[in-house]
Motif scaffolding. Structure first.
Motif, PDB file in Angstrom:
ATOM      1  N   GLN A  76      31.127  45.892  27.679  1.00 32.22           N
ATOM      2  CA  GLN A  76      32.389  46.414  28.199  1.00 32.22           C
ATOM      3  C   GLN A  76      33.340  46.636  27.023  1.00 32.22           C
ATOM      4  N   ARG A  77      33.172  47.782  26.381  1.00 32.81           N
ATOM      5  CA  ARG A  77      33.907  48.040  25.132  1.00 32.81           C
ATOM      6  C   ARG A  77      35.406  48.203  25.348  1.00 32.81           C
ATOM      7  N   ALA A  78      35.799  48.832  26.441  1.00 34.20           N
ATOM      8  CA  ALA A  78      37.235  48.974  26.707  1.00 34.20           C
ATOM      9  C   ALA A  78      37.864  47.599  26.943  1.00 34.20           C
ATOM     10  N   ARG A  86      26.704  29.078  19.181  1.00 32.57           N
ATOM     11  CA  ARG A  86      27.227  29.489  17.870  1.00 32.57           C
ATOM     12  C   ARG A  86      27.019  30.982  17.592  1.00 32.57           C
ATOM     13  N   TYR A  87      27.191  31.773  18.631  1.00 33.66           N
ATOM     14  CA  TYR A  87      27.190  33.227  18.472  1.00 33.66           C
ATOM     15  C   TYR A  87      28.593  33.770  18.660  1.00 33.66           C
ATOM     16  N   ASP A  88      28.932  34.773  17.848  1.00 28.98           N
ATOM     17  CA  ASP A  88      30.184  35.494  17.992  1.00 28.98           C
ATOM     18  C   ASP A  88      29.886  36.869  18.589  1.00 28.98           C
ATOM     19  N   GLY A  89      30.933  37.641  18.848  1.00 28.21           N
ATOM     20  CA  GLY A  89      30.737  38.963  19.436  1.00 28.21           C
ATOM     21  C   GLY A  89      29.884  39.875  18.570  1.00 28.21           C
ATOM     22  N   VAL A  90      30.073  39.820  17.261  1.00 24.62           N
ATOM     23  CA  VAL A  90      29.312  40.671  16.346  1.00 24.62           C
ATOM     24  C   VAL A  90      27.818  40.358  16.428  1.00 24.62           C
ATOM     25  N   THR A  91      27.472  39.081  16.447  1.00 27.98           N
ATOM     26  CA  THR A  91      26.061  38.715  16.515  1.00 27.98           C
ATOM     27  C   THR A  91      25.476  39.034  17.886  1.00 27.98           C
ATOM     28  N   GLU A  94      27.122  50.685  19.500  1.00 24.49           N
ATOM     29  CA  GLU A  94      28.461  51.140  19.848  1.00 24.49           C
ATOM     30  C   GLU A  94      29.417  49.972  20.013  1.00 24.49           C
ATOM     31  N   THR A  95      28.977  48.903  20.696  1.00 20.52           N
ATOM     32  CA  THR A  95      29.839  47.726  20.821  1.00 20.52           C
ATOM     33  C   THR A  95      30.105  47.116  19.453  1.00 20.52           C
ATOM     34  N   LEU A  96      29.101  47.071  18.619  1.00 25.20           N
ATOM     35  CA  LEU A  96      29.289  46.558  17.261  1.00 25.20           C
ATOM     36  C   LEU A  96      30.314  47.406  16.513  1.00 25.20           C
ATOM     37  N   ARG A  97      30.214  48.709  16.660  1.00 23.97           N
ATOM     38  CA  ARG A  97      31.157  49.607  15.979  1.00 23.97           C
ATOM     39  C   ARG A  97      32.590  49.314  16.412  1.00 23.97           C
ATOM     40  N   HIS A 103      16.548  46.004  13.792  1.00 25.22           N
ATOM     41  CA  HIS A 103      17.630  46.848  14.295  1.00 25.22           C
ATOM     42  C   HIS A 103      18.306  47.540  13.105  1.00 25.22           C
ATOM     43  N   ASP A 104      17.643  48.562  12.617  1.00 27.01           N
ATOM     44  CA  ASP A 104      18.051  49.155  11.343  1.00 27.01           C
ATOM     45  C   ASP A 104      19.444  49.779  11.380  1.00 27.01           C
ATOM     46  N   GLY A 105      19.816  50.404  12.490  1.00 30.11           N
ATOM     47  CA  GLY A 105      21.164  50.971  12.575  1.00 30.11           C
ATOM     48  C   GLY A 105      22.227  49.889  12.530  1.00 30.11           C
ATOM     49  N   VAL A 106      21.978  48.804  13.220  1.00 33.44           N
ATOM     50  CA  VAL A 106      22.881  47.648  13.189  1.00 33.44           C
ATOM     51  C   VAL A 106      22.964  47.100  11.767  1.00 33.44           C
ATOM     52  N   VAL A 107      21.824  46.982  11.114  1.00 33.72           N
ATOM     53  CA  VAL A 107      21.789  46.470   9.743  1.00 33.72           C
ATOM     54  C   VAL A 107      22.661  47.323   8.834  1.00 33.72           C
TER      55      VAL A 107
END
Length: 232
Positions: free
Chosen positions: A81-83, A102-107, A116-119, A148-152
């Motif tokens: 839910q990016r918005a 111990r995970y954050d939103g980025v991970t 897209e959510t990472l972006r 996940h090469d694009g994420v990398v």
């Protein structure tokens, strides 16, 4: 079963277990949990930006935790839910908190291959440098493991630590090899790390270099890339 075969079977089982590590620890809300959510957690899960704004204006706790330590932002990241993520950030939610595993939103976005959510998270100022998970890793290591090469590439551009060593004594380069399948996406992941000048000489706990590990697995294309980059 002969001893040699027993050893090979044990190694295979160990590798299979290790391959599941970063993702097995990450647990998003179950449908039953989501159905019980109230307030900001409920609004974040369904992407209700207007309700997030109302609750924030009423001084709701933007970083409230559910039973697994997930904040509304974690819930929004799991739900893509990016918005809602943008609305929470605008209201002042902390983008870098860790939940109980111990995970954050980025991970969370990185493991989900959700570019897209990472972006969105990175554009809002979330950090790509946090030490996350029970393995003291990073989002980059988790993404490299999964190919996940694009994420990398996004994480590298955002300043993720290239040579962080987790408590398994593996780097992103090593995980792209030992927990990958040697296929196209893991090759692209390794290439991104090589191009970014990741250290190719850091060894695993057994003293094996990335090149030695790639050779031992028969990953010919990875061997070529590493040798061309001067790896030993």
């Amino acid at each position: 079963m002969k001893p040699a075969r027993q050893l090979l079977a044990a190694v295979a089982l160990g590798c299979a277990a290790l391959a599941a590590l970063p993702t097995a620890a990450q647990t998003g809300p179950t449908p039953a949990e989501a159905a019980r959510y109230q307030g900001l957690h409920a609004a974040a899960h369904r992407g209700d930006v207007a309700q997030i704004g109302k609750l924030a204006a009423a001084k709701a706790d933007l970083n409230a935790r559910d039973g697994n330590g997930r904040t509304p932002l974690h819930v929004a990241a799991f739900a893509k839910q990016r918005a809602a993520i943008q609305a929470l950030a605008k209201a002042g939610a902390d983008l870098n908190l860790l939940e109980n595993d111990r995970y954050d939103g980025v991970t969370i976005a990185s493991v989900a291959d959700d570019e897209e959510t990472l972006r969105v998270l990175l554009a809002l100022g979330a950090s790509a440098r946090l030490v996350t998970s029970r393995y003291d890793g990073t989002a980059l290591i988790a993404a490299a493991h999964l190919g996940h090469d694009g994420v990398v590439r996004q994480l590298i551009a955002a300043g993720a630590p290239l040579d962080h060593v987790n408590n398994l004594h593996w780097t992103a380069v090593i995980e792209s090899i030992v927990l990958g399948n040697g296929g196209a996406r893991h090759q692209a992941t390794l290439k991104a790390l090589i191009d970014a000048k990741a250290n190719l000489q850091l060894k695993d706990r057994q003293g094996q270099t990335p090149l030695q590990l790639a050779k031992s697995r028969g990953y010919g294309e990875m061997v070529k890339m590493l040798e061309a980059a001067g790896a030993k």
